[in-house]
Design a protein around this motif. Structure first.
Motif, PDB file in Angstrom:
ATOM      1  N   LEU A   1       0.451  -2.893   1.944  1.00 45.01           N
ATOM      2  CA  LEU A   1      -0.290  -3.541   0.865  1.00 45.01           C
ATOM      3  C   LEU A   1      -0.748  -4.947   1.219  1.00 45.01           C
ATOM      4  O   LEU A   1      -1.758  -5.422   0.688  1.00 45.01           O
ATOM      5  CB  LEU A   1       0.563  -3.570  -0.408  1.00 45.01           C
ATOM      6  CG  LEU A   1       0.964  -2.202  -0.973  1.00 45.01           C
ATOM      7  CD1 LEU A   1       1.794  -2.380  -2.234  1.00 45.01           C
ATOM      8  CD2 LEU A   1      -0.243  -1.339  -1.236  1.00 45.01           C
TER       9      LEU A   1
ATOM     10  N   ASP B   1     -10.331   1.859  -0.878  1.00 37.54           N
ATOM     11  CA  ASP B   1      -9.155   2.448  -0.238  1.00 37.54           C
ATOM     12  C   ASP B   1      -8.238   3.146  -1.239  1.00 37.54           C
ATOM     13  O   ASP B   1      -7.763   4.246  -0.975  1.00 37.54           O
ATOM     14  CB  ASP B   1      -8.387   1.363   0.522  1.00 37.54           C
ATOM     15  CG  ASP B   1      -7.511   1.933   1.612  1.00 37.54           C
ATOM     16  OD1 ASP B   1      -7.888   2.959   2.197  1.00 37.54           O
ATOM     17  OD2 ASP B   1      -6.451   1.348   1.870  1.00 37.54           O
ATOM     18  N   LEU B   2      -7.976   2.526  -2.383  1.00 38.55           N
ATOM     19  CA  LEU B   2      -7.035   3.080  -3.358  1.00 38.55           C
ATOM     20  C   LEU B   2      -7.698   3.767  -4.544  1.00 38.55           C
ATOM     21  O   LEU B   2      -7.016   4.397  -5.344  1.00 38.55           O
ATOM     22  CB  LEU B   2      -6.104   1.975  -3.877  1.00 38.55           C
ATOM     23  CG  LEU B   2      -5.196   1.314  -2.853  1.00 38.55           C
ATOM     24  CD1 LEU B   2      -4.336   0.251  -3.523  1.00 38.55           C
ATOM     25  CD2 LEU B   2      -4.318   2.339  -2.164  1.00 38.55           C
TER      26      LEU B   2
ATOM     27  N   ARG C   1       1.793  -0.287  -8.580  1.00 41.54           N
ATOM     28  CA  ARG C   1       1.300  -1.335  -7.680  1.00 41.54           C
ATOM     29  C   ARG C   1       0.320  -2.197  -8.463  1.00 41.54           C
ATOM     30  O   ARG C   1      -0.638  -1.692  -9.027  1.00 41.54           O
ATOM     31  CB  ARG C   1       0.603  -0.711  -6.476  1.00 41.54           C
ATOM     32  CG  ARG C   1       1.521   0.079  -5.591  1.00 41.54           C
ATOM     33  CD  ARG C   1       0.749   0.693  -4.429  1.00 41.54           C
ATOM     34  NE  ARG C   1       1.640   1.413  -3.553  1.00 41.54           N
ATOM     35  CZ  ARG C   1       1.653   2.738  -3.413  1.00 41.54           C
ATOM     36  NH1 ARG C   1       0.819   3.485  -4.114  1.00 41.54           N
ATOM     37  NH2 ARG C   1       2.494   3.318  -2.595  1.00 41.54           N
TER      38      ARG C   1
ATOM     39  N   TYR D   1      -2.201   0.290 -10.347  1.00 41.39           N
ATOM     40  CA  TYR D   1      -2.256   1.665  -9.857  1.00 41.39           C
ATOM     41  C   TYR D   1      -0.904   2.314 -10.116  1.00 41.39           C
ATOM     42  O   TYR D   1       0.119   1.808  -9.668  1.00 41.39           O
ATOM     43  CB  TYR D   1      -2.560   1.698  -8.355  1.00 41.39           C
ATOM     44  CG  TYR D   1      -3.941   1.206  -8.003  1.00 41.39           C
ATOM     45  CD1 TYR D   1      -5.011   2.083  -7.932  1.00 41.39           C
ATOM     46  CD2 TYR D   1      -4.170  -0.133  -7.748  1.00 41.39           C
ATOM     47  CE1 TYR D   1      -6.281   1.636  -7.613  1.00 41.39           C
ATOM     48  CE2 TYR D   1      -5.433  -0.603  -7.432  1.00 41.39           C
ATOM     49  CZ  TYR D   1      -6.481   0.297  -7.368  1.00 41.39           C
ATOM     50  OH  TYR D   1      -7.745  -0.153  -7.052  1.00 41.39           O
TER      51      TYR D   1
ATOM     52  N   THR E   1       1.429   5.846  -9.810  1.00 39.83           N
ATOM     53  CA  THR E   1       1.588   7.162  -9.196  1.00 39.83           C
ATOM     54  C   THR E   1       3.029   7.613  -9.414  1.00 39.83           C
ATOM     55  O   THR E   1       3.862   6.856  -9.896  1.00 39.83           O
ATOM     56  CB  THR E   1       1.295   7.134  -7.685  1.00 39.83           C
ATOM     57  OG1 THR E   1       2.167   6.194  -7.060  1.00 39.83           O
ATOM     58  CG2 THR E   1      -0.144   6.761  -7.394  1.00 39.83           C
TER      59      THR E   1
END
Length: 101
Positions: A38, A52-53, A82, A71, A73
């Motif tokens: 990161l 990218d994300l 994140r 983000y 997950t």
């Protein structure tokens, strides 16, 4: 009999301490890899981050007035979050990672 009991208890405690240390070391290695992954976004534009994300699950202004991308997950049923802080020039200036392995 008391000596055997003492040896067994000592062996059990020693095994637990060594086992916990091994788990901590493995976790530290995983966290270090996550931070290295990161930290490559620090100083890059928010568009590079999104390429990218992907699109963030959430975005908002924090108390400093900077934009935050979140983000979320799940891996093995464990939630991972994140957060990236983006300044007024659309440059990533920081991140926080929680529960990501």
């Amino acid at each position: 009999m008391k000596k055997i009991k003492l040896y067994l208890i000592t062996f059990f405690i020693f095994t637990m301490i060594v086992g916990c240390q091994t788990i901590k070391e493995k976790t530290d290695i995983i966290v270090e890899k996550e931070n290295q992954k990161l930290s490559k976004f620090i100083g890059k534009s928010s568009s590079v981050l999104q390429m990218d994300l992907g699109k963030p699950d959430e975005d908002f202004k924090n108390e400093k007035g900077n934009l935050e991308f979140v983000y979320n997950t799940k891996k093995y049923g464990i939630p991972c979050e994140r957060r990236f802080e983006i300044n007024s020039k659309s440059v990533v200036v920081g991140f926080v990672s929680n529960g990501c392995f």
